[in-house]
Design an enzyme around this catalytic site. Structure first.
Site, PDB file in Angstrom:
ATOM      1  N   GLY A   6      -4.190  -3.956  -4.877  1.00  0.00           N
ATOM      2  CA  GLY A   6      -4.911  -2.886  -5.548  1.00  0.00           C
ATOM      3  C   GLY A   6      -4.035  -1.663  -5.712  1.00  0.00           C
ATOM      4  O   GLY A   6      -3.520  -1.133  -4.734  1.00  0.00           O
ATOM      5  N   HIS A   7      -3.809  -1.245  -6.949  1.00  0.00           N
ATOM      6  CA  HIS A   7      -3.026  -0.046  -7.225  1.00  0.00           C
ATOM      7  C   HIS A   7      -3.976   1.082  -7.620  1.00  0.00           C
ATOM      8  O   HIS A   7      -4.677   0.981  -8.626  1.00  0.00           O
ATOM      9  CB  HIS A   7      -2.004  -0.308  -8.336  1.00  0.00           C
ATOM     10  CG  HIS A   7      -0.922  -1.249  -7.925  1.00  0.00           C
ATOM     11  ND1 HIS A   7       0.062  -1.692  -8.782  1.00  0.00           N
ATOM     12  CD2 HIS A   7      -0.640  -1.810  -6.730  1.00  0.00           C
ATOM     13  CE1 HIS A   7       0.884  -2.500  -8.142  1.00  0.00           C
ATOM     14  NE2 HIS A   7       0.466  -2.588  -6.898  1.00  0.00           N
ATOM     15  N   ASP A  62       0.815  -1.225   0.000  1.00  0.00           N
ATOM     16  CA  ASP A  62       0.000   0.000   0.000  1.00  0.00           C
ATOM     17  C   ASP A  62       0.847   1.273   0.000  1.00  0.00           C
ATOM     18  O   ASP A  62       0.422   2.312   0.498  1.00  0.00           O
ATOM     19  CB  ASP A  62      -0.960   0.029   1.210  1.00  0.00           C
ATOM     20  CG  ASP A  62      -1.754  -1.247   1.365  1.00  0.00           C
ATOM     21  OD1 ASP A  62      -2.336  -1.686   0.359  1.00  0.00           O
ATOM     22  OD2 ASP A  62      -1.782  -1.816   2.472  1.00  0.00           O
ATOM     23  N   GLN A  95       2.194  -5.736  -3.592  1.00  0.00           N
ATOM     24  CA  GLN A  95       2.403  -5.861  -2.156  1.00  0.00           C
ATOM     25  C   GLN A  95       3.674  -5.094  -1.727  1.00  0.00           C
ATOM     26  O   GLN A  95       3.964  -4.054  -2.292  1.00  0.00           O
ATOM     27  CB  GLN A  95       2.458  -7.330  -1.719  1.00  0.00           C
ATOM     28  CG  GLN A  95       1.104  -8.028  -1.745  1.00  0.00           C
ATOM     29  CD  GLN A  95       0.801  -8.675  -3.079  1.00  0.00           C
ATOM     30  OE1 GLN A  95       1.663  -9.134  -3.794  1.00  0.00           O
ATOM     31  NE2 GLN A  95      -0.466  -8.716  -3.438  1.00  0.00           N
ATOM     32  N   LYS A  99       2.461   2.360  -5.233  1.00  0.00           N
ATOM     33  CA  LYS A  99       3.241   1.934  -6.401  1.00  0.00           C
ATOM     34  C   LYS A  99       2.550   2.280  -7.714  1.00  0.00           C
ATOM     35  O   LYS A  99       3.200   2.667  -8.682  1.00  0.00           O
ATOM     36  CB  LYS A  99       3.508   0.420  -6.315  1.00  0.00           C
ATOM     37  CG  LYS A  99       4.404   0.020  -5.151  1.00  0.00           C
ATOM     38  CD  LYS A  99       4.558  -1.482  -5.052  1.00  0.00           C
ATOM     39  CE  LYS A  99       3.315  -2.196  -4.585  1.00  0.00           C
ATOM     40  NZ  LYS A  99       2.925  -1.873  -3.201  1.00  0.00           N
TER      41      LYS A  99
END
Length: 425
Positions: free
Chosen positions: A40-41, A13, A222, A16
């Site tokens: 989730g990006h 988180d 991650q 990225k």
């Protein structure tokens, strides 16, 4: 040409997706090398917010090639939903996205197994996202997995055999009832949808692109402290999130790794279960959470918040071979009078700055305090505008980590990213 690698240095988180989006104009290719739809990006630009789960974050930048590598695990149903939403917003995925035939498929029964295994652990559960990631990697390692390339050859028989094996395990775990038929419908539609994309031997493609002089950015998911080997085991993900994962997750030789961009927040967060030495359980932690909007992009889960942990961060810099640092969410600390940074752990009464074998209990953070900048930085255009106290914080972190901070993020938009022009180390 060499590949550059961009990865998270904390417990995920770190932001990225935004950084990949910012850096993509400098590259011809963006490739994802591990993880699955549990990552989730979030990207924000032009007044729009996008959340990517499996698709590389370079997908928004013109005619770039985007590759989902062999180290990724892919859920066809979730991939179809994600891809169709992007296509509906005007991004032509089928022209830009290539998928490795060697990437492993997440089956509907993998998701059921994920839930069954977590339930069986009781109070010792890891806190997975329930997306079937762990069981898919388990099948991969035990040589029982299905891969994207299998959908082109005798797929039905392979799938039925895998499903039968999983159903027997679920029966042994006394897990049920469950609606597998309902899950299968969307999944099989996803399989057919996958066939519309470029399915490639990504190891050949990446190396061929390098031979042609193309520049490649490898995108991790991650964070380093969730690495299956080097993270806070067993509260980790099921893949190698460190820089070396780019080699095995794309088929790139170690001598072809160039710059390694390490991303971290100006503070620290963690989602789900697991140790977190600098976690704050007071108003300060709640304030960081509120100002940073610290809720999971995929699950919506509230993230645990704390001060920056330089013991863990130095460890991550070491195992990743980081050459440039990128600090995210600096603006979240804009209003704090005092900033703390953990520079050592106290374990059984003794101080250490080395990340230990186990941090699950008995680890007390040792802090230093620095003055806050108490200035709204969100509209600043260059580092020349940074307050003196913020520059001091940057210098302190660079001294501690031994790597220059090249980029600083002061807000969620792609424009709120400042590239520093200090002399490179």
């Amino acid at each position: 040409m060499k590949v550059d690698v961009l990865l998270g240095l904390q417990w995920g988180d770190e932001g990225k997706g935004k950084v990949v989006d910012v850096l993509t104009p400098r590259y011809d290719v963006v490739a994802r090398f591990q993880g699955g739809p549990n990552a989730g990006h979030t990207l924000e630009f032009a007044g729009q917010k996008y959340v990517l789960r499996s698709i590389p974050s370079g997908i928004f930048q013109g005619d770039k090639i985007n590759i989902i590598g062999n180290g990724v695990v892919l859920d066809p149903a979730l991939f179809k939903a994600e891809a169709e939403a992007l296509e509906a917003s005007g991004h032509p995925l089928k022209e830009r996205l290539h998928i490795s035939k060697k990437a492993h498929l997440i089956l509907p029964t993998h998701r059921l197994l994920d839930a069954a295994y977590e339930m069986a652990k009781g109070d010792a559960k890891v806190g997975t996202t329930g997306k079937g990631i762990g069981p898919t990697y388990t099948d991969k390692i035990s040589r029982n997995g299905l891969r994207v390339g299998d959908i082109l050859h005798n797929f039905e028989a392979k799938y039925e055999a895998a499903k039968a094996r999983h159903i027997q395990i679920l029966k042994n775990l006394n897990y049920g009832p469950y609606d597998l038929e309902g899950m299968e419908k969307a999944w099989l539609e996803g399989i057919e949808y996958l066939k519309q994309f470029h399915l490639v031997d990504s190891e050949h493609e990446v190396n061929h692109l390098l031979d042609q002089g193309k520049s490649v950015l490898c995108e991790g998911a991650q964070g380093t402290m969730l690495d299956i080997d080097f993270g806070s085991y067993p509260f980790v993900t099921s893949s190698n999130t460190i820089c070396a994962g780019a080699c095995t997750g794309l088929g790139v030789a170690p001598n072809k790794i160039g710059e390694v961009y390490g991303i971290f927040k100006a503070y620290c967060t963690r989602v789900g279960a697991g140790p977190f030495p600098t976690e704050l359980f007071d108003e300060t932690g709640e304030k960081i959470c509120a100002l940073g909007h610290e809720f999971g992009a995929v699950t919506g889960r509230k993230r645990r918040c704390g001060w920056i942990d330089l013991v863990a961060l130095k460890y991550a810099v070491m195992v990743d071979g980081v050459t440039k640092l990128i600090m995210m969410k600096s603006d979240v600390l804009d209003s704090f009078e005092t900033i703390k940074a953990c520079v050592a752990y106290k374990i059984d009464g003794e101080e250490t700055d080395r990340f230990p074998f186990d941090i699950t209990e008995g680890v007390e953070p040792v802090y230093v305090e620095l003055p806050g900048w108490q200035t709204d930085m969100t509209k600043m255009q260059s580092e020349d505008e940074f307050p003196e106290e913020f520059n001091a914080y940057i210098s302190f972190l660079e001294d501690q980590l031994g790597v220059p901070i090249k980029f600083v993020s002061i807000g969620p938009d792609r424009e709120q990213t400042i590239e520093r022009y200090t002399e490179e180390a």
